[in-house]
Enzyme design. Sequence first.
Site, PDB file in Angstrom:
ATOM      1  N   CYS A 119       0.855  -1.189   0.000  1.00 49.53           N
ATOM      2  CA  CYS A 119       0.000   0.000   0.000  1.00 49.53           C
ATOM      3  C   CYS A 119       0.885   1.231   0.000  1.00 49.53           C
ATOM      4  CB  CYS A 119      -0.925   0.006   1.213  1.00 49.53           C
ATOM      5  SG  CYS A 119      -2.327   1.126   0.970  1.00 49.53           S
ATOM      6  N   CYS A 121      -0.263   4.244   1.700  1.00 46.84           N
ATOM      7  CA  CYS A 121      -0.689   5.235   2.706  1.00 46.84           C
ATOM      8  C   CYS A 121       0.357   5.514   3.785  1.00 46.84           C
ATOM      9  CB  CYS A 121      -2.022   4.845   3.321  1.00 46.84           C
ATOM     10  SG  CYS A 121      -2.005   3.276   4.198  1.00 46.84           S
ATOM     11  N   CYS A 129      -4.013   6.080  -0.099  1.00 49.61           N
ATOM     12  CA  CYS A 129      -3.450   4.835  -0.616  1.00 49.61           C
ATOM     13  C   CYS A 129      -3.100   4.907  -2.107  1.00 49.61           C
ATOM     14  CB  CYS A 129      -4.401   3.675  -0.350  1.00 49.61           C
ATOM     15  SG  CYS A 129      -4.903   3.568   1.388  1.00 49.61           S
ATOM     16  N   LYS A 194     -12.436  -5.037   1.353  1.00 48.73           N
ATOM     17  CA  LYS A 194     -11.919  -4.217   2.449  1.00 48.73           C
ATOM     18  C   LYS A 194     -12.845  -3.026   2.634  1.00 48.73           C
ATOM     19  CE  LYS A 194      -8.002  -1.484   4.002  1.00 48.73           C
ATOM     20  NZ  LYS A 194      -6.613  -1.110   3.816  1.00 48.73           N
ATOM     21  N   ARG A 204      -3.714   3.117  12.452  1.00 52.89           N
ATOM     22  CA  ARG A 204      -3.199   4.336  11.817  1.00 52.89           C
ATOM     23  C   ARG A 204      -2.201   5.039  12.715  1.00 52.89           C
ATOM     24  NH1 ARG A 204      -8.741   5.997   8.592  1.00 52.89           N
ATOM     25  NH2 ARG A 204      -8.739   4.065   7.382  1.00 52.89           N
ATOM     26  N   GLU A 232     -16.336  -7.590  -5.864  1.00 51.58           N
ATOM     27  CA  GLU A 232     -14.923  -7.247  -5.647  1.00 51.58           C
ATOM     28  C   GLU A 232     -14.071  -8.520  -5.625  1.00 51.58           C
ATOM     29  OE1 GLU A 232     -13.011  -4.717  -5.400  1.00 51.58           O
ATOM     30  OE2 GLU A 232     -14.145  -2.938  -4.880  1.00 51.58           O
ATOM     31  N   LYS A 247     -12.027  -7.915   5.315  1.00 52.01           N
ATOM     32  CA  LYS A 247     -11.459  -7.083   6.374  1.00 52.01           C
ATOM     33  C   LYS A 247     -12.380  -5.909   6.664  1.00 52.01           C
ATOM     34  CE  LYS A 247      -7.647  -4.001   7.117  1.00 52.01           C
ATOM     35  NZ  LYS A 247      -6.658  -3.172   6.521  1.00 52.01           N
ATOM     36  N   SER A 273      -7.047  -3.880  14.014  1.00 46.97           N
ATOM     37  CA  SER A 273      -6.466  -3.248  15.201  1.00 46.97           C
ATOM     38  C   SER A 273      -7.466  -2.908  16.301  1.00 46.97           C
ATOM     39  CB  SER A 273      -5.678  -2.006  14.790  1.00 46.97           C
ATOM     40  OG  SER A 273      -6.490  -1.112  14.050  1.00 46.97           O
ATOM     41  N   TYR A 312      -3.396  -9.749  15.684  1.00 44.82           N
ATOM     42  CA  TYR A 312      -2.386  -9.301  16.644  1.00 44.82           C
ATOM     43  C   TYR A 312      -2.355 -10.215  17.865  1.00 44.82           C
ATOM     44  CZ  TYR A 312      -2.827  -5.281  13.595  1.00 44.82           C
ATOM     45  OH  TYR A 312      -2.872  -4.492  12.478  1.00 44.82           O
TER      46      TYR A 312
HETATM   47  C1  PBG Z   1      -3.335   0.139   4.676  1.00 46.79           C
HETATM   48  C2  PBG Z   1      -3.907  -0.761   5.701  1.00 46.79           C
HETATM   49  C3  PBG Z   1      -4.753  -0.455   6.773  1.00 46.79           C
HETATM   50  C4  PBG Z   1      -4.905  -1.642   7.508  1.00 46.79           C
HETATM   51  C5  PBG Z   1      -4.187  -2.617   6.840  1.00 46.79           C
HETATM   52  N1  PBG Z   1      -3.591  -2.059   5.718  1.00 46.79           N
HETATM   53  C6  PBG Z   1      -5.339   0.826   7.209  1.00 46.79           C
HETATM   54  C7  PBG Z   1      -6.274   1.558   6.365  1.00 46.79           C
HETATM   55  O1  PBG Z   1      -6.737   1.085   5.326  1.00 46.79           O
HETATM   56  O2  PBG Z   1      -6.550   2.682   6.758  1.00 46.79           O
HETATM   57  C8  PBG Z   1      -5.672  -1.794   8.790  1.00 46.79           C
HETATM   58  C9  PBG Z   1      -5.206  -2.886   9.690  1.00 46.79           C
HETATM   59  C10 PBG Z   1      -5.688  -2.813  11.091  1.00 46.79           C
HETATM   60  O3  PBG Z   1      -6.520  -1.956  11.472  1.00 46.79           O
HETATM   61  O4  PBG Z   1      -5.224  -3.634  11.890  1.00 46.79           O
HETATM   62  N2  PBG Z   1      -4.154   0.541   3.661  1.00 46.79           N
END
Ligand code: PBG
Length: 324
Positions: A119, A121, A129, A194, A204, A232, A247, A273, A312
Amino acid sequence: MFPVNRPRRLRRNEALRGMVRETHLSTSGLVYPMFACPGTKVRNEVASMPGIYQQSPDQIVEECRELVDLGVPAVILFGLPEKKDEIGSEASSPTGAVQLSIEAIRKAKLNLLVITDVCLCEYTSHGHCGVIRDGEVLNDPSLELLANAALSHARAGADMVAPSDMMDGRVGAIREKLDEHKFQDIAIMAYAAKYCSAFYGPFREAADSAPQFGDRRSYQMDPANVREALREVAEDIEEGADIIMVKPALSYLDVIARVRDRFDLPVAAYNVSAEFSMVKAAARNGWIDEQRIVLEIMTSIQRAGASIVLTYHAKDVARWLNRC
Ligand code: PBG
């Protein structure tokens, strides 16, 4: 009908319950997310994610040794750059924290699958992204940058790349780029469905990747949609995805189940997260039994149909399962 039927007959003791159990947790699908940052001997705990660190490549390798000992089979690496810029140049740098971490893991000859998040970002100054023009996230010009990042991971020795950007066509662009450079055997795990989720909040902070203006609604999916998720996923499969991911996990178990039902590829789910942080916060307050809660969460994600779980909690889960 009752009284002939008595479902409680098969719940009378653990041997009976074990015999009729439908979902068996194992460590084989666990993937542990890690955050690689520049430098050496750096190990900063993420405030909202107890036990999770931003760490330099030398420290990443040390924790990877621990993962191997615990029986966690795979990691997914996220990277923090030295310097951010408009186009996220460092995402494909051969000396980036992710690339150096992969090389260090390879050099240590660890028996560990190395997956990389692909990615921009974390690497862009605006935190989006893809590349920006006139306040818009551009799709097609972002594809080449993403493909180059994936290629740099493959060159460093990654087993699998996992695009999480949600640009249209990125799986195809990455597949083509990898094949062009003889990396036809490197698998793609697509973040296929996603969602634009508040459950990414703590990440983040960990990845320092919050968008500096606006939000990700023009590329990540609307949480209200499930039929769109199937489209998708179908598209990513057509473009060459080997594994498809949903996700977040917990608020999207119905999506996992529908994807499992419809498609034959391995299904992964990302226990993200905030799903982790909420459990940790409640456990720290003594409000829940952390082990039981986490194992129940893992069971629910696998029962819904995901055989691969990015979490995690992976180290704890491996510890608890191996003890039983
Ligand atoms: C990057 C990305 C993100 C996550 C995984 N890859 C954050 C987002 O899309 O803002 C989130 C993972 C998590 O919250 O544990 N694009």
